[in-house]
Design a protein around this motif. Structure first.
Motif, PDB file in Angstrom:
ATOM      1  N   GLU A  67      80.850  26.190 111.986  1.00 38.06           N
ATOM      2  CA  GLU A  67      80.885  27.657 111.935  1.00 38.06           C
ATOM      3  C   GLU A  67      82.294  28.161 111.630  1.00 38.06           C
ATOM      4  N   LEU A  68      83.301  27.559 112.267  1.00 34.44           N
ATOM      5  CA  LEU A  68      84.679  27.988 112.030  1.00 34.44           C
ATOM      6  C   LEU A  68      85.137  27.633 110.618  1.00 34.44           C
ATOM      7  N   LYS A  69      84.754  26.458 110.130  1.00 39.00           N
ATOM      8  CA  LYS A  69      85.107  26.095 108.758  1.00 39.00           C
ATOM      9  C   LYS A  69      84.516  27.086 107.771  1.00 39.00           C
ATOM     10  N   GLN A  70      83.285  27.494 108.015  1.00 37.34           N
ATOM     11  CA  GLN A  70      82.650  28.475 107.128  1.00 37.34           C
ATOM     12  C   GLN A  70      83.373  29.812 107.224  1.00 37.34           C
ATOM     13  N   LYS A  71      83.697  30.244 108.440  1.00 34.07           N
ATOM     14  CA  LYS A  71      84.396  31.505 108.643  1.00 34.07           C
ATOM     15  C   LYS A  71      85.770  31.502 107.950  1.00 34.07           C
ATOM     16  N   LEU A  72      86.434  30.344 107.984  1.00 29.62           N
ATOM     17  CA  LEU A  72      87.769  30.241 107.395  1.00 29.62           C
ATOM     18  C   LEU A  72      87.731  29.883 105.902  1.00 29.62           C
ATOM     19  N   GLY A  73      86.546  29.651 105.376  1.00 28.49           N
ATOM     20  CA  GLY A  73      86.421  29.317 103.963  1.00 28.49           C
ATOM     21  C   GLY A  73      86.878  27.917 103.624  1.00 28.49           C
ATOM     22  N   LEU A  74      86.734  27.001 104.565  1.00 25.99           N
ATOM     23  CA  LEU A  74      87.150  25.611 104.342  1.00 25.99           C
ATOM     24  C   LEU A  74      85.996  24.739 103.937  1.00 25.99           C
TER      25      LEU A  74
END
Length: 74
Positions: A67-74
């Motif tokens: 979820e955080l990777k998606q939020k950060l665009g990674l």
């Protein structure tokens, strides 16, 4: 002997165990690994949010990392 008969190229096997849903992991209820905790902390710092509780399971940590990777665009 033709090795390709016994060892087909990897791209012939598109379905992979590596893509299994974390909720279906056999070890998903185990505590998150040190590597997961470290990566999750780094991602939280980048997202400027507080890191989650240290008692996450492997599956919960994996979901939060995704979820955080998606939020950060990674």
């Amino acid at each position: 002997m033709n090795d390709s008969l016994h060892n087909p190229p990897l791209d012939e096997h598109p379905a992979s165990n590596a893509e299994k849903d974390p909720e279906n992991w056999v070890s998903g209820d185990d505590p998150m690994t040190g590597a997961q905790a470290s990566y999750l902390t780094t991602l939280c710092e980048q997202a400027k949010i507080d890191p989650p509780s240290a008692d996450l399971s492997k599956a919960e940590a994996s979901i939060q990392i995704d979820e955080l990777k998606q939020k950060l665009g990674l």
